[in-house]
Design a protein around this motif. Structure first.
Motif, PDB file in Angstrom:
ATOM      1  N   VAL A 126       0.949  -1.637  -0.237  1.00 29.72           N
ATOM      2  CA  VAL A 126      -0.384   0.051   0.232  1.00 29.72           C
ATOM      3  C   VAL A 126       1.025   1.281  -0.317  1.00 29.72           C
ATOM      4  CG1 VAL A 126      -2.441   1.977   1.154  1.00 29.72           C
ATOM      5  CG2 VAL A 126      -1.770  -1.588   0.744  1.00 29.72           C
ATOM      6  N   ALA A 127       1.044   2.172  -1.218  1.00 27.03           N
ATOM      7  CA  ALA A 127       2.307   3.199  -1.377  1.00 27.03           C
ATOM      8  C   ALA A 127       1.325   3.981  -0.580  1.00 27.03           C
ATOM      9  CB  ALA A 127       2.519   3.421  -2.600  1.00 27.03           C
ATOM     10  N   GLU A 128       2.339   4.831   0.119  1.00 28.73           N
ATOM     11  CA  GLU A 128       1.840   6.124   0.367  1.00 28.73           C
ATOM     12  C   GLU A 128       2.309   7.108  -0.710  1.00 28.73           C
ATOM     13  OE1 GLU A 128       1.655   9.844   2.729  1.00 28.73           O
ATOM     14  OE2 GLU A 128       0.742   7.462   2.769  1.00 28.73           O
ATOM     15  N   ASP A 129       3.245   6.892  -1.504  1.00 21.85           N
ATOM     16  CA  ASP A 129       4.072   7.496  -2.944  1.00 21.85           C
ATOM     17  C   ASP A 129       4.596   6.587  -3.689  1.00 21.85           C
ATOM     18  OD1 ASP A 129       4.321   9.860  -3.600  1.00 21.85           O
ATOM     19  OD2 ASP A 129       5.755  10.544  -2.562  1.00 21.85           O
ATOM     20  N   VAL A 130       4.638   7.060  -5.086  1.00 22.18           N
ATOM     21  CA  VAL A 130       4.997   6.294  -5.883  1.00 22.18           C
ATOM     22  C   VAL A 130       6.270   6.885  -7.113  1.00 22.18           C
ATOM     23  CG1 VAL A 130       4.963   5.000  -8.592  1.00 22.18           C
ATOM     24  CG2 VAL A 130       3.651   4.403  -6.490  1.00 22.18           C
ATOM     25  N   ALA A 131       7.162   7.140  -7.131  1.00 21.76           N
ATOM     26  CA  ALA A 131       8.171   8.546  -7.237  1.00 21.76           C
ATOM     27  C   ALA A 131       8.732   7.893  -9.036  1.00 21.76           C
ATOM     28  CB  ALA A 131       9.770   9.101  -6.768  1.00 21.76           C
ATOM     29  N   LEU A 132       8.353   8.473 -10.062  1.00 17.01           N
ATOM     30  CA  LEU A 132       8.767   7.952 -11.685  1.00 17.01           C
ATOM     31  C   LEU A 132      10.703   8.485 -11.777  1.00 17.01           C
ATOM     32  CD1 LEU A 132       8.899   6.855 -14.358  1.00 17.01           C
ATOM     33  CD2 LEU A 132       7.967   9.973 -14.866  1.00 17.01           C
ATOM     34  N   LEU A 133      11.688   7.469 -11.888  1.00 16.66           N
ATOM     35  CA  LEU A 133      12.777   7.895 -11.743  1.00 16.66           C
ATOM     36  C   LEU A 133      13.254   8.187 -13.127  1.00 16.66           C
ATOM     37  CD1 LEU A 133      13.830   4.623 -10.012  1.00 16.66           C
ATOM     38  CD2 LEU A 133      13.745   7.046  -8.840  1.00 16.66           C
ATOM     39  N   LEU A 134      14.420   9.448 -13.367  1.00 13.97           N
ATOM     40  CA  LEU A 134      14.247   9.242 -14.522  1.00 13.97           C
ATOM     41  C   LEU A 134      15.298   8.475 -15.678  1.00 13.97           C
ATOM     42  CD1 LEU A 134      16.773  12.241 -13.076  1.00 13.97           C
ATOM     43  CD2 LEU A 134      14.196  11.811 -13.717  1.00 13.97           C
ATOM     44  N   THR A 135      15.414   7.230 -15.636  1.00 18.09           N
ATOM     45  CA  THR A 135      16.321   6.569 -16.157  1.00 18.09           C
ATOM     46  C   THR A 135      14.785   5.365 -17.387  1.00 18.09           C
ATOM     47  OG1 THR A 135      16.481   4.741 -14.200  1.00 18.09           O
ATOM     48  CG2 THR A 135      16.753   3.813 -16.107  1.00 18.09           C
ATOM     49  N   ARG A 136      15.226   5.821 -18.445  1.00 22.23           N
ATOM     50  CA  ARG A 136      14.578   6.181 -19.554  1.00 22.23           C
ATOM     51  C   ARG A 136      13.742   6.786 -19.958  1.00 22.23           C
ATOM     52  NH1 ARG A 136      12.483   0.211 -16.765  1.00 22.23           N
ATOM     53  NH2 ARG A 136      14.364  -0.943 -17.246  1.00 22.23           N
ATOM     54  N   ILE A 137      13.817   8.529 -19.040  1.00 20.01           N
ATOM     55  CA  ILE A 137      13.760   9.348 -19.401  1.00 20.01           C
ATOM     56  C   ILE A 137      13.482  10.631 -20.686  1.00 20.01           C
ATOM     57  CG2 ILE A 137      12.456  11.805 -18.504  1.00 20.01           C
ATOM     58  CD1 ILE A 137      10.593   8.823 -17.180  1.00 20.01           C
ATOM     59  N   GLU A 138      13.237  11.097 -21.754  1.00 17.57           N
ATOM     60  CA  GLU A 138      13.120  11.434 -22.633  1.00 17.57           C
ATOM     61  C   GLU A 138      12.870  12.707 -22.076  1.00 17.57           C
ATOM     62  OE1 GLU A 138      12.651  12.251 -27.624  1.00 17.57           O
ATOM     63  OE2 GLU A 138      12.370  10.138 -26.747  1.00 17.57           O
ATOM     64  N   LYS A 139      11.575  13.129 -22.023  1.00 14.39           N
ATOM     65  CA  LYS A 139      11.006  14.611 -22.143  1.00 14.39           C
ATOM     66  C   LYS A 139      10.617  14.965 -20.386  1.00 14.39           C
ATOM     67  CE  LYS A 139       9.389  18.170 -24.830  1.00 14.39           C
ATOM     68  NZ  LYS A 139       8.542  18.517 -25.741  1.00 14.39           N
ATOM     69  N   VAL A 140      10.644  16.306 -20.171  1.00 14.24           N
ATOM     70  CA  VAL A 140       9.530  16.219 -18.844  1.00 14.24           C
ATOM     71  C   VAL A 140       9.197  17.200 -19.198  1.00 14.24           C
ATOM     72  CG1 VAL A 140       9.535  16.379 -16.364  1.00 14.24           C
ATOM     73  CG2 VAL A 140      10.904  15.084 -16.836  1.00 14.24           C
ATOM     74  N   VAL A 141       7.804  17.935 -19.002  1.00 11.49           N
ATOM     75  CA  VAL A 141       7.211  19.025 -19.199  1.00 11.49           C
ATOM     76  C   VAL A 141       6.520  19.344 -17.874  1.00 11.49           C
ATOM     77  CG1 VAL A 141       5.760  19.827 -20.758  1.00 11.49           C
ATOM     78  CG2 VAL A 141       6.786  18.296 -21.725  1.00 11.49           C
ATOM     79  N   PHE A 142       6.916  20.572 -17.454  1.00  8.97           N
ATOM     80  CA  PHE A 142       6.194  21.608 -16.288  1.00  8.97           C
ATOM     81  C   PHE A 142       4.631  21.888 -16.917  1.00  8.97           C
ATOM     82  CE2 PHE A 142       9.054  19.602 -12.637  1.00  8.97           C
ATOM     83  CZ  PHE A 142      10.129  19.654 -13.759  1.00  8.97           C
ATOM     84  N   VAL A 143       3.910  21.723 -16.010  1.00  2.00           N
ATOM     85  CA  VAL A 143       2.496  22.671 -15.739  1.00  2.00           C
ATOM     86  C   VAL A 143       2.426  23.639 -15.319  1.00  2.00           C
ATOM     87  CG1 VAL A 143       0.026  22.153 -15.198  1.00  2.00           C
ATOM     88  CG2 VAL A 143       0.987  20.652 -16.675  1.00  2.00           C
TER      89      VAL A 143
END
Length: 172
Positions: A126-143
């Protein structure tokens, strides 16, 4: 006292104080998502309120060095990870099969029924948080935050300028 032992002791103490009859098993691990998260809207049996839950299978690999000094997978385990509320919606929206994630939460025992109506225990995180790790990430767009979007302030400049006011050098 080792940190893990201290955390377990704190959890046991806290739960005894709150008069819970079960110990908490904290979980913190990095893994790969096996399938895209499934988002469901459920109704609470106790209150009748609706809530969101996302579930996803994650493989948590164990790694070590082989005789040549190279890093190799030396085992691992699968776990079903569930997360609730707005975080469930965000997990289902942003995470996909193959993503590398960091999961923090608690391992808890749940029961399912087989075809003969026997209860079978399974362990889920039962997760308190799930964070995306930067492995395999090409681009991040912030809102932009909601206030700025509504006011139309600080629109992203045209022409590819990706600077940020906090990116300037800070004198030491």
């Amino acid at each position: 006292m080792a940190y893990w032992t201290w955390c377990t002791w704190q959890a046991l103490y806290r739960h005894r104080y709150l008069e819970f009859d079960m110990a908490t098993t904290f979980f913190y691990g990095k893994g790969n998502i096996a399938n895209s998260p499934e988002l469901r809207r459920l109704t609470s049996n106790n209150t009748g309120e609706e809530f969101d839950v996302a579930s996803v299978r994650v493989f948590f690999g164990r790694y070590g060095r082989d005789e040549n000094g190279d890093i190799q997978q030396k085992g691992g385990f699968w776990r079903e990870v569930v997360i609730y509320g707005q975080k469930a919606i965000d997990v289902a929206k942003h995470l996909r099969k193959g993503a590398r994630v960091l999961v923090s939460g608690e391992e808890q025992e749940f029961y399912t029924k087989d075809d003969k109506e026997r209860a079978n225990p399974i362990i889920k995180i039962v997760a308190e948080d799930v964070a995306l790790l930067l492995t395999r990430i090409e681009k991040v767009v912030f809102v932009q935050p909601a206030q700025r979007r509504e006011q139309g302030e600080r629109q992203a400049p045209q022409g590819g300028d990706t600077s940020h006011p906090l990116d300037e050098e800070i004198p030491v």
